[in-house]
Enzyme design. Sequence first.
Site, PDB file in Angstrom:
ATOM      1  CE  LYS A  52      44.775 -18.902  41.560  1.00 54.98           C
ATOM      2  NZ  LYS A  52      46.096 -19.569  41.480  1.00 54.98           N
ATOM      3  CB  SER A  65      48.008 -17.330  39.120  1.00 51.36           C
ATOM      4  OG  SER A  65      47.846 -18.565  39.805  1.00 51.36           O
ATOM      5  CB  SER A  72      50.279 -19.639  41.470  1.00 51.38           C
ATOM      6  OG  SER A  72      50.592 -19.397  40.123  1.00 51.38           O
TER       7      SER A  72
END
Lengths: 65, 470
Positions: free
Chosen positions: B81, B156, B180
């Site tokens: 990420k 996310s 997330s």
Amino acid sequence: MSKPNPKEIKAVADVAGIPVDAEVAERVSNSIGPAFEGFAAIAGTLPFDLEPATYLLMQTAKVAK
Amino acid sequence: MSTEPALMTLTAVARAITDKELSSHEVTRSCLHRIAQWQPHLNAFMAIEAEAALKAADEADAALAKGNKKGVLHGVPLAHKDMYYDAGKVVTCGSLIRRDFVPTTTSTALQRLKDAGSIRLGSLQMAEFAYGPTGHNAHFGAVHNPWSLPNITGGSSSGSGSGVAARLTFAALGSDTGGSIRMPAHFCGVTGLKVTYGRVSRAGAMPLSQSLDTVGPLAQTAEDCALLLQLMAGPDPEDPTASSVAVPNYMAAAAASIKGLKIGVPTSYYVDDLDPEVARILDETVAVLKREGADIIKVELPDQRQLSSASQLVLAVEAAAFHKRWLIERPQDYGPQVLMRLQNGLAIPGVTYLEAMRWRGAALAAHVAATSGVDAVIAPVSPVPAPTIAESDIGNTPGAEAVIQRLTRFTRPVNYLGLPSLAIPSGFTKSGLPVAMQLIGRSFDEATLLTIGGGFQRATDFHARVPSLP
């Protein structure tokens, strides 16, 4: 505990130095309303000497057990 | 040996490179081949660094030939990420504001994976500033679900979920503040581990909410998550909240039997208003665990809505505080939904925020008491399978917050309590969308969750299924 209304939100945002218009204040009030309602039963009921750090004690207390 | 190395699990490919059954070059080329095929469909990567990755792979192969093995991930290509600081590399945090941000330090979690020998494929897409549960991004576009391109990945950690599911990277770091890691694991059909608050250092990871943020992996299997957690867990002088609680042998835990473990099934909240297919898969998952030897016990949990509300209050205030300078100087550079949610935090009084923080220990104590008879609790990650990108493109509309809260209502209480939770692929809907269940454990007892997840995955194949290229 009631959620802040749009007028209060406008005032508090001004104090924070991040002014919002009436439409945003209305939207914010509606957005955070459910969180205030969900927490209402807890707000104003906590024992005097309860501190946030109690959480860390609970985490490790469980491990010790 | 698989004909396509990228399809292997992290644990298997790491072993194959170490044993010289595969070279890092072959493995990296296989990942890059799949990335080239899938990226135009998924938008999972923020940056693809093919040339640098192959160069690093060749260096890893040369080192291994000389007997210099760096660690258990020697030569394994990974992408994470795009919020983990990597000195000298652009880290966008999924935002316009940090589109050109180049950190001078490397996050502790990432450094520990590098120290174990992993190499960098590039970086993965994410929700802007990790503040969104669907996988939309106003600046870089939505990430697509490899099982059904019109559907969301969850967020996310959207690129992490999509990329691992499509086998573009063997694993990926995500972050979990309100769900997330578990949401993309659920919607994309991969395994995701939200660790206990404090189990993995947050140093060098973009902050969203300092009281709720956790760093953790998404991967194919519980065993893969165990391998990564083994490398990352433990204290860190750069993060005072990183705990010194002893780090157990997670790999051994993932291989252990679940026989005799007690698993709690909530009597309310997590079983209310479920999509019928999610309800079916919950029942089927419980049946598998029972068949494998677990004891299934009904548990009555404290009011989860209160926990979810407290979580929202804490997150909103802490996020707004982190972003205050940019809210003043660059409000136009936020996407509409993120700006709206940051503005929410301005309206919560300081006393209310601190009450939510003061209650946290008492709430954890109540949870511990309610679950004292079980080793873990099982619950759906979300009440629904992946909605479409179009129907969940809610932006800053008046009903947006309500949609967000519905999607994340089963993940937020866990963040507030700071408990570990392992999301495991548990089935598919009739239309082919994956569904995951989460195993919620005791503080710092990721090991038991990995035992249950590992046992479940030895009895099922949901985690091993691979989506087909459109």
